[in-house]
Motif scaffolding. Structure first.
Motif, short mmCIF file in Angstrom:
data_model
loop_
_atom_site.label_atom_id
_atom_site.label_comp_id
_atom_site.label_asym_id
_atom_site.label_seq_id
_atom_site.Cartn_x
_atom_site.Cartn_y
_atom_site.Cartn_z
N MET A 44 18.84 34.86 44.36
CA MET A 44 18.28 34.20 45.25
C MET A 44 19.55 33.19 46.10
SD MET A 44 14.53 33.32 45.93
CE MET A 44 14.38 34.92 45.50
N PHE A 45 19.93 32.13 45.01
CA PHE A 45 20.76 31.32 45.50
C PHE A 45 22.16 31.42 45.11
CE2 PHE A 45 16.68 29.19 44.45
CZ PHE A 45 16.35 28.91 45.75
N LEU A 85 18.81 19.73 43.43
CA LEU A 85 17.48 19.61 43.95
C LEU A 85 16.80 21.33 43.87
CD1 LEU A 85 17.93 18.02 47.46
CD2 LEU A 85 16.59 17.09 45.35
N GLU A 86 17.75 22.30 43.79
CA GLU A 86 16.93 23.68 43.73
C GLU A 86 16.92 24.00 42.25
OE1 GLU A 86 20.22 26.33 45.46
OE2 GLU A 86 18.88 26.16 47.21
N ASP A 140 15.36 21.64 40.47
CA ASP A 140 14.16 20.92 40.31
C ASP A 140 14.34 19.32 39.60
OD1 ASP A 140 12.26 22.61 41.26
OD2 ASP A 140 12.29 23.83 39.33
N MET A 145 9.43 24.45 33.34
CA MET A 145 9.50 25.03 34.93
C MET A 145 8.97 23.96 35.53
SD MET A 145 8.43 28.86 34.25
CE MET A 145 7.17 28.56 32.52
N ASP A 179 14.01 31.99 33.04
CA ASP A 179 15.31 31.74 34.04
C ASP A 179 15.29 30.41 34.80
OD1 ASP A 179 13.42 32.33 35.62
OD2 ASP A 179 14.44 33.83 36.52
N THR A 180 14.23 29.35 34.29
CA THR A 180 14.18 28.24 35.10
C THR A 180 15.60 27.26 34.66
OG1 THR A 180 13.12 26.08 35.22
CG2 THR A 180 13.20 27.00 32.97
N ARG A 181 16.05 26.49 35.78
CA ARG A 181 16.91 25.82 35.82
C ARG A 181 16.63 24.41 34.76
NH1 ARG A 181 20.08 27.74 40.12
NH2 ARG A 181 21.37 25.88 40.40
N GLN A 211 10.62 25.19 41.68
CA GLN A 211 11.38 26.21 42.20
C GLN A 211 11.24 27.58 41.28
OE1 GLN A 211 12.02 25.84 45.61
NE2 GLN A 211 10.94 24.11 44.90
N ASN A 212 11.15 27.39 40.05
CA ASN A 212 10.95 28.61 39.28
C ASN A 212 10.04 29.67 39.72
OD1 ASN A 212 9.98 30.14 36.35
ND2 ASN A 212 12.52 30.08 36.94
N ILE A 216 9.28 30.69 42.65
CA ILE A 216 9.78 31.71 43.53
C ILE A 216 10.31 33.07 42.67
CG2 ILE A 216 11.42 32.27 45.11
CD1 ILE A 216 11.39 29.02 45.74
N ASN A 217 11.14 32.91 41.44
CA ASN A 217 11.46 33.92 40.68
C ASN A 217 10.26 34.34 40.21
OD1 ASN A 217 13.86 32.86 41.38
ND2 ASN A 217 14.51 32.82 39.24
N GLN A 218 9.31 33.68 39.73
CA GLN A 218 8.23 34.29 39.09
C GLN A 218 7.47 35.37 39.96
OE1 GLN A 218 5.52 31.23 37.91
NE2 GLN A 218 7.03 30.22 36.78
N LYS A 234 8.71 36.89 42.55
CA LYS A 234 9.54 37.82 42.99
C LYS A 234 9.45 39.16 41.77
CE LYS A 234 14.45 38.49 44.59
NZ LYS A 234 15.14 39.10 43.37
N GLU A 272 9.55 32.99 51.41
CA GLU A 272 10.30 34.15 50.81
C GLU A 272 9.85 35.48 50.56
OE1 GLU A 272 13.73 33.13 49.37
OE2 GLU A 272 13.69 31.24 50.07
#
Ligand SMILES: Nc1nc2c(ncn2[C@@H]2O[C@H](COP(=O)(O)OP(=O)(O)OP(=O)(O)O)[C@@H](O)[C@H]2O)c(=O)[nH]1
Ligand SMILES: Nc1nc2c(ncn2[C@@H]2O[C@H](COP(=O)(O)OP(=O)(O)OP(=O)(O)O)[C@@H](O)[C@H]2O)c(=O)[nH]1
Ligand SMILES: [Mg+2]
Ligand SMILES: [Mg+2]
Lengths: 304, 303
Positions: A1-2, A39-40, A42, A221, A250-252, B234-235, B237-239, B241, B272
């Motif tokens: 996505m990003f 920021l993306e 978090d 998350m 897959d959380t950053r 923001q995770n 959004i992946n969830q 999706k 999104e």
């Protein structure tokens, strides 16, 4: 996505290369991308602000302007600063001068306290200790049963009895003293940091059993609110460390950086799965790469 | 107290943090300038709306300001309200249930978001409307998950269909649907195990649950609700999706809104992926669930 930060920075610097000379404005353009990436991921926006300011200072100072490989240099500085911010490698658990060591798990609802209490027991058991798990969550439906099932899976005894959480914990520490269990790991109910009644209960629990280690369990998350939560728990209880859970997704995981920056508490463990052996020591450098979305950091450095 | 008042009371925390922030930003100013927009963007980001959605909202407000020739910062507030609402969708999104019972609702989501609790709350919600509800304990994996759902079934006064821990969740769903048909139940709520959206084998298991439901009851599952913790960043959004790709999503339940998190990520999800929020959870008690109404939500935030 990003698009990943590496790609974005590469774009920024490609434009620069054609101009030949690097200005402060160019550095700002690069830092803007760093800001968005954080920021993306978090990272709390205030933490991002401070962080970017610090990187800018170093970058504009001279390091970047004089460097032939600006992308490499920016990433190097960002990565160094991030890793430093997240603290050194060595985050041991406190131990009592006179056993048993008392460890208390606290945190928001559903963050992973009960699971982590069991994981930590297994971790310490493997080091030859004899842990005792304590079921001090009397609120959540089947919380005691959950801990008992987990205790059975890893062959660790679970202390539970009628009464309020303080009485339960005090009873458990007594029992550990008598039977030679060490450490005592107390699972507490999930609670909101703004729930006065339940936060007071934790303070009473702390006063009664004087834990050597209070661990805040945080879902990796978590978004921008992580800072407020960690700050409040820290103010009320004085945290000794943090466990970051659910890092197997897959959380950053920018919450890690936020919490560390705001409370100064070391992140001691990472939960990487639901199974009870899925607990690892926390690695700040790996976390830095993850936050930046930089599995491919080395590729960039080679390209730059 | 009406729903609006109740929601508003519940959302005071959200209001204090999010709106006051915006109001603070606005009331400190005498004119609209760049740094004002920047601070507004930050307020949105702090609510977990995400960079992209925040930028879009600010851009739109900026355009409206130009178009309407506004110069007083006070007039920005209604504009922000409108733009957030525009992204979130002004329509309420009710559950879409079949004319022919049983309606089958699948609860999905990552670990610890509040699926089991919400299943219990929904059971109570339907029972209050005079519906006959059956719970399916299809989380056979997590320690004591079945016991937990049993407590909720008792609290809600509804029947639960379960098997032993470790058994096949698809078999539990099958049993529950047979029971529902035999007993003419109106609604079957399926509680599933928490799973990270990145775990392909676990997502395959969910697809199987979906298939079993479709085979036993035409059109089932009629609703697939993704339970999202409002503190998630923001995770989410992946969830949305990946759960969407695996099982299709008809809506979101946003839980734990009684905390200080704002759950702004649902704005990004709507933008999104176009998945609407249908319910919000505002506590741990059985009645702490209400239908989500974007108008009211944004009104409770901005007015
Ligand atoms: N994937 C993954 N799941 C985890 C991890 N740690 C915990 N979980 C899951 O997260 C969910 C919640 O964990 P619990 O241990 O019940 O959380 P808790 O903080 O005790 O919850 P409350 O007592 O209700 O506040 C469960 O489904 C766990 O299996 C982890 O590191 N990775
Ligand atoms: N404050 C608050 N807590 C909630 C809310 N909804 C659920 N919880 C709590 O969150 C924790 C986790 O809830 P569960 O219903 O067990 O979550 P789950 O998604 O079923 O968890 P797993 O099955 O382990 O993935 C419990 O302590 C609940 O009491 C809510 O709206 N507000
Ligand atoms: Mg627990
Ligand atoms: Mg559950």
């Amino acid at each position: 996505m990003f698009t990943s930060l590496t790609e974005k920075l590469h774009e920024v610097f490609k434009k620069l290369k054609s101009k030949g000379k690097l200005t402060e404005e160019d550095v700002n353009a690069a830092l803007k991308e760093v800001r968005v990436a954080l920021l993306e991921a978090d990272v709390n926006f205030k933490v991002v602000k401070d962080f970017v300011a610090r990187v800018r200072e170093r970058a504009v100072g001279q390091e970047i302007l004089a460097n032939l490989n600006p992308a490499h240099q920016v990433i190097k500085i960002v990565r160094e600063e991030l890793t430093a911010l997240m603290g050194g490698q060595d985050a041991r658990l406190n131990t009592a001068a006179k056993p048993p060591t008392v460890i208390m798990m606290v945190g928001l609802q559903g963050s992973g306290k009960t699971t982590t209490a069991a994981k930590l027991s297994l971790f310490l058991k493997k080091q030859g200790r004899r842990p005792l798990l304590v079921a001090a969550d009397i609120y959540r439906p089947a919380a005691i049963k959950q801990l008992q099932v987990l205790g059975e899976q890893i062959q660790v005894p679970v202390f539970s009895r009628e009464g309020d959480p303080v009485a339960i914990a005090v009873g458990a520490v007594e029992e550990a003293g008598k039977k030679g269990y060490d450490p005592v790991i107390i699972d507490t109910a999930g609670r909101l940091h703004i729930n006065e009644e339940l936060m007071t209960e934790l303070e009473r629990l702390k006063a009664a059993v004087k834990p050597h280690e209070i661990l805040l369990v945080v879902d990796a998350m978590t978004g921008q609110d992580a800072v407020r939560v960690a700050e409040t728990f820290h103010q009320r209880l004085g945290l000794d460390g943090v466990v970051l859970t659910k890092l197997d997704g897959d959380t950053r995981g920018g919450a890690a950086l936020s919490i560390r920056a705001v409370t100064g508490c070391p992140i001691k463990f990472a939960g990487v799965g639901e199974k009870l052996d899925m607990l690892e020591l926390f690695h700040p450098d790996r976390m830095a790469d993850r936050i930046l979305g930089m599995g491919d950091i080395l590729t960039l450095i080679e390209k730059a | 107290m009406g729903l609006f008042g109740k929601l508003r009371e519940k959302l005071t925390k959200v209001r204090e943090t999010f709106v006051e922030k915006i109001e603070n930003v606005i009331s400190r100013r005498r004119e609209i300038d760049e740094s004002l927009y920047e601070e507004l963007e930050e307020a949105l980001i702090q609510a977990d709306v995400g960079v992209a959605a925040a930028l879009e909202i600010v851009e739109r407000v900026r355009a409206r300001v130009r178009e309407l020739r506004i110069s007083d910062p006070e007039q920005l507030k209604p504009l922000f309200r409108e733009e957030v609402l525009r992204l979130l969708g002004t329509e309420t999104a009710p559950l879409v249930l079949p004319d022919e019972p049983p309606a089958v609702i699948l609860m999905v989501g990552v670990n610890g978001t509040g699926k089991t609790t919400t299943t219990g709350k929904l059971a109570y919600y339907f029972r209050e409307q005079g519906q006959k509800v059956i719970l399916a304990a299809a989380d056979t994996f997590r320690a004591a998950a079945i016991d937990q759902l049993e407590v909720w079934a008792r609290r809600a006064g509804v029947e639960i269909i379960k098997q032993r821990e470790g058994s096949d969740p698809a078999a539990v769903v099958y049993d529950a649907l047979q029971a529902a048909k035999a007993r003419r139940a109106d609604v079957v709520l399926v509680d599933t195990a928490g799973r990270l959206h990145t775990k392909t084998n676990l997502m395959e298991e969910l697809k199987k649950l979906r298939r079993v439901a479709a085979r036993e009851v035409p059109g089932a599952p009629h609703e697939v609700l993704l339970v999202v913790d409002a503190t998630t960043g923001q995770n989410a959004i992946n969830q949305a999706k990946l759960f969407g790709e695996a099982t299709g999503l008809t809506g979101i339940v946003l839980t734990k809104l009684d905390g200080t998190a704002k759950g702004g990520v649902v704005v990004a999800i709507k933008k999104e992926l176009d998945v609407p929020v249908k319910f919000v959870g505002t506590g741990e008690r059985i009645e702490d669930l209400m239908p989500f109404n974007p108008e009211e939500f944004v009104a409770a935030i901005f007015d």
